[in-house]
Design a protein around this motif. Structure first.
Motif, PDB file in Angstrom:
ATOM      1  N   HIS A  30     100.544 -29.008   4.208  1.00  0.00           N
ATOM      2  CA  HIS A  30     100.384 -30.021   3.175  1.00  0.00           C
ATOM      3  C   HIS A  30      99.059 -30.747   3.344  1.00  0.00           C
ATOM      4  CE1 HIS A  30     104.410 -29.295   1.887  1.00  0.00           C
ATOM      5  NE2 HIS A  30     104.911 -29.603   3.063  1.00  0.00           N
ATOM      6  N   VAL A  31      98.283 -30.806   2.277  1.00  0.00           N
ATOM      7  CA  VAL A  31      96.934 -31.349   2.379  1.00  0.00           C
ATOM      8  C   VAL A  31      96.951 -32.817   2.792  1.00  0.00           C
ATOM      9  CG1 VAL A  31      96.779 -32.027  -0.056  1.00  0.00           C
ATOM     10  CG2 VAL A  31      94.711 -31.447   1.220  1.00  0.00           C
ATOM     11  N   TRP A  32      98.035 -33.542   2.448  1.00  0.00           N
ATOM     12  CA  TRP A  32      98.027 -34.959   2.761  1.00  0.00           C
ATOM     13  C   TRP A  32      98.295 -35.259   4.227  1.00  0.00           C
ATOM     14  CZ3 TRP A  32     101.613 -32.546  -0.357  1.00  0.00           C
ATOM     15  CH2 TRP A  32     102.925 -32.473   0.139  1.00  0.00           C
ATOM     16  N   SER A  78      94.076 -38.272   6.435  1.00  0.00           N
ATOM     17  CA  SER A  78      95.462 -38.244   5.975  1.00  0.00           C
ATOM     18  C   SER A  78      95.915 -39.647   5.571  1.00  0.00           C
ATOM     19  CB  SER A  78      96.377 -37.660   7.057  1.00  0.00           C
ATOM     20  OG  SER A  78      96.196 -38.357   8.268  1.00  0.00           O
ATOM     21  N   VAL A 135      96.065 -22.308   8.338  1.00  0.00           N
ATOM     22  CA  VAL A 135      95.500 -23.023   7.195  1.00  0.00           C
ATOM     23  C   VAL A 135      94.395 -22.180   6.573  1.00  0.00           C
ATOM     24  CG1 VAL A 135      94.281 -25.099   6.465  1.00  0.00           C
ATOM     25  CG2 VAL A 135      96.056 -25.247   8.227  1.00  0.00           C
ATOM     26  N   LYS A 161      98.729 -30.343  -5.999  1.00  0.00           N
ATOM     27  CA  LYS A 161      98.013 -29.067  -6.046  1.00  0.00           C
ATOM     28  C   LYS A 161      97.483 -28.649  -4.682  1.00  0.00           C
ATOM     29  CE  LYS A 161      96.525 -29.557 -10.862  1.00  0.00           C
ATOM     30  NZ  LYS A 161      95.362 -29.595 -11.786  1.00  0.00           N
ATOM     31  N   ASN A 162      97.728 -29.465  -3.663  1.00  0.00           N
ATOM     32  CA  ASN A 162      97.201 -29.178  -2.323  1.00  0.00           C
ATOM     33  C   ASN A 162      95.703 -28.912  -2.375  1.00  0.00           C
ATOM     34  OD1 ASN A 162      99.079 -29.555  -0.321  1.00  0.00           O
ATOM     35  ND2 ASN A 162      99.595 -27.416  -0.071  1.00  0.00           N
ATOM     36  N   THR A 163      95.003 -29.711  -3.140  1.00  0.00           N
ATOM     37  CA  THR A 163      93.583 -29.500  -3.373  1.00  0.00           C
ATOM     38  C   THR A 163      92.801 -30.786  -3.131  1.00  0.00           C
ATOM     39  OG1 THR A 163      94.018 -27.763  -4.992  1.00  0.00           O
ATOM     40  CG2 THR A 163      91.863 -28.813  -5.099  1.00  0.00           C
ATOM     41  N   THR A 165      93.863 -25.588  -0.656  1.00  0.00           N
ATOM     42  CA  THR A 165      94.360 -25.355   0.698  1.00  0.00           C
ATOM     43  C   THR A 165      95.734 -24.706   0.663  1.00  0.00           C
ATOM     44  OG1 THR A 165      95.540 -27.451   0.992  1.00  0.00           O
ATOM     45  CG2 THR A 165      93.159 -27.469   1.369  1.00  0.00           C
ATOM     46  N   SER A 166      96.046 -23.959   1.694  1.00  0.00           N
ATOM     47  CA  SER A 166      97.365 -23.372   1.872  1.00  0.00           C
ATOM     48  C   SER A 166      97.682 -23.353   3.354  1.00  0.00           C
ATOM     49  CB  SER A 166      97.434 -21.972   1.278  1.00  0.00           C
ATOM     50  OG  SER A 166      96.506 -21.110   1.918  1.00  0.00           O
ATOM     51  N   ASN A 209      97.661 -34.155  -4.228  1.00  0.00           N
ATOM     52  CA  ASN A 209      98.692 -33.649  -3.314  1.00  0.00           C
ATOM     53  C   ASN A 209      99.568 -32.590  -3.970  1.00  0.00           C
ATOM     54  OD1 ASN A 209      97.745 -35.353  -1.324  1.00  0.00           O
ATOM     55  ND2 ASN A 209      99.280 -36.944  -1.720  1.00  0.00           N
ATOM     56  N   ARG A 229      91.944 -36.289  -3.380  1.00  0.00           N
ATOM     57  CA  ARG A 229      92.840 -35.134  -3.306  1.00  0.00           C
ATOM     58  C   ARG A 229      93.963 -35.253  -4.333  1.00  0.00           C
ATOM     59  NH1 ARG A 229      94.156 -37.056   2.323  1.00  0.00           N
ATOM     60  NH2 ARG A 229      95.689 -38.693   1.998  1.00  0.00           N
TER      61      ARG A 229
END
Length: 125
Positions: A28-30, A53, A2, A75-77, A24-25, A73, A71
Protein backbone atom coordinates in the motif's frame (compact mmCIF):
# COMPACT_ATOMS: atom_id res chain seq x y z
CA UNK A 1 8.21 -7.19 -3.80
CA UNK A 2 7.49 -3.55 -4.50
CA UNK A 3 7.33 -2.50 -8.14
CA UNK A 4 7.27 1.06 -9.43
CA UNK A 5 6.41 2.29 -12.92
CA UNK A 6 6.84 5.93 -13.90
CA UNK A 7 5.02 7.69 -16.70
CA UNK A 8 4.19 11.20 -17.86
CA UNK A 9 7.56 12.43 -19.01
CA UNK A 10 8.03 14.33 -22.24
CA UNK A 11 9.31 17.48 -23.87
CA UNK A 12 8.07 20.90 -22.88
CA UNK A 13 9.14 24.50 -23.29
CA UNK A 14 10.45 26.52 -20.38
CA UNK A 15 7.62 27.75 -18.21
CA UNK A 16 5.48 24.76 -19.02
CA UNK A 17 4.13 22.00 -16.83
CA UNK A 18 4.17 18.23 -16.62
CA UNK A 19 2.70 15.69 -14.23
CA UNK A 20 4.63 12.51 -13.58
CA UNK A 21 2.96 9.39 -12.21
CA UNK A 22 4.45 6.57 -10.20
CA UNK A 23 2.21 3.51 -10.11
CA UNK A 24 3.13 1.17 -7.28
CA UNK A 25 2.35 -2.47 -6.59
CA UNK A 26 3.36 -4.96 -3.93
CA UNK A 27 2.13 -2.93 -0.99
CA UNK A 28 0.00 0.00 0.00
CA UNK A 29 1.48 3.30 -1.11
CA UNK A 30 0.33 5.09 2.03
CA UNK A 31 2.50 2.87 4.23
CA UNK A 32 5.66 3.82 2.39
CA UNK A 33 7.87 6.79 1.89
CA UNK A 34 7.91 7.51 -1.86
CA UNK A 35 10.43 9.84 -3.40
CA UNK A 36 11.13 11.42 -6.74
CA UNK A 37 14.71 11.70 -7.92
CA UNK A 38 16.35 12.92 -11.09
CA UNK A 39 19.59 12.39 -12.89
CA UNK A 40 20.99 14.53 -15.67
CA UNK A 41 23.77 13.26 -17.97
CA UNK A 42 27.10 13.38 -16.21
CA UNK A 43 25.56 14.27 -12.86
CA UNK A 44 24.71 12.36 -9.73
CA UNK A 45 21.18 11.32 -8.95
CA UNK A 46 19.54 13.87 -6.68
CA UNK A 47 16.43 13.95 -4.56
CA UNK A 48 13.61 16.19 -5.78
CA UNK A 49 10.61 15.54 -3.56
CA UNK A 50 9.45 12.92 -1.09
CA UNK A 51 6.07 12.17 0.40
CA UNK A 52 6.29 10.24 3.66
CA UNK A 53 3.73 7.79 5.00
CA UNK A 54 2.73 10.56 7.41
CA UNK A 55 3.78 14.16 7.93
CA UNK A 56 4.73 16.87 5.48
CA UNK A 57 6.42 16.31 2.15
CA UNK A 58 10.02 17.30 1.62
CA UNK A 59 11.33 19.25 -1.36
CA UNK A 60 14.75 20.13 -2.70
CA UNK A 61 15.43 23.85 -2.57
CA UNK A 62 15.73 23.95 -6.36
CA UNK A 63 12.09 22.94 -6.85
CA UNK A 64 10.31 24.48 -3.86
CA UNK A 65 7.30 26.48 -4.94
CA UNK A 66 7.29 24.88 -8.40
CA UNK A 67 6.88 21.15 -7.78
CA UNK A 68 4.27 19.36 -5.72
CA UNK A 69 4.17 15.69 -4.69
CA UNK A 70 0.96 13.96 -3.68
CA UNK A 71 -0.61 10.52 -3.74
CA UNK A 72 -3.87 8.83 -4.61
CA UNK A 73 -4.23 5.97 -2.15
CA UNK A 74 -7.10 4.39 -4.08
CA UNK A 75 -4.87 4.09 -7.15
CA UNK A 76 -1.67 3.30 -5.23
CA UNK A 77 -0.07 6.08 -7.24
CA UNK A 78 2.18 9.00 -6.38
CA UNK A 79 2.31 12.08 -8.58
CA UNK A 80 4.85 14.82 -9.14
CA UNK A 81 3.27 17.99 -10.45
CA UNK A 82 5.94 20.16 -12.06
CA UNK A 83 5.21 23.79 -12.94
CA UNK A 84 7.33 26.68 -14.20
CA UNK A 85 9.78 24.20 -15.65
CA UNK A 86 13.30 25.34 -16.46
CA UNK A 87 15.92 23.90 -18.81
CA UNK A 88 17.93 22.84 -15.76
CA UNK A 89 15.05 20.53 -14.79
CA UNK A 90 15.93 18.35 -17.78
CA UNK A 91 16.78 14.87 -16.53
CA UNK A 92 15.63 11.30 -16.19
CA UNK A 93 13.13 11.22 -13.34
CA UNK A 94 12.82 8.18 -11.09
CA UNK A 95 10.43 7.30 -8.33
CA UNK A 96 11.58 5.20 -5.41
CA UNK A 97 10.04 3.62 -2.34
CA UNK A 98 11.20 2.87 1.16
CA UNK A 99 9.77 2.01 4.54
CA UNK A 100 9.54 4.84 7.03
CA UNK A 101 12.06 7.52 6.13
CA UNK A 102 13.30 10.10 8.63
CA UNK A 103 12.79 13.61 7.37
CA UNK A 104 16.51 14.32 7.37
CA UNK A 105 17.06 11.33 5.05
CA UNK A 106 14.04 11.79 2.82
CA UNK A 107 15.99 13.05 -0.20
CA UNK A 108 18.94 10.68 0.07
CA UNK A 109 19.36 8.01 -2.60
CA UNK A 110 20.60 5.53 -0.01
CA UNK A 111 17.32 5.71 1.90
CA UNK A 112 15.37 4.01 -0.89
CA UNK A 113 15.53 0.34 -1.79
CA UNK A 114 13.00 0.10 -4.60
CA UNK A 115 13.34 2.01 -7.87
CA UNK A 116 11.44 2.45 -11.09
CA UNK A 117 12.98 2.56 -14.55
CA UNK A 118 12.59 6.30 -14.99
CA UNK A 119 10.87 8.70 -17.37
CA UNK A 120 12.64 11.40 -19.36
CA UNK A 121 11.80 15.08 -18.93
CA UNK A 122 13.25 17.55 -21.41
CA UNK A 123 12.74 21.30 -21.02
CA UNK A 124 13.77 23.53 -23.90
CA UNK A 125 14.51 27.23 -23.64
Amino acid sequence: QVQLVESGGGSVQAGGSLRLSCATSGGHVWTRCVGWFRQAPGKEREGVATIPSYGMSVYADTVKGRFSVYRDNAKNTVYLEMNSLKPEDTAMYFCAAAGPCPREDALRVATFGYWGQGTQVTVSS
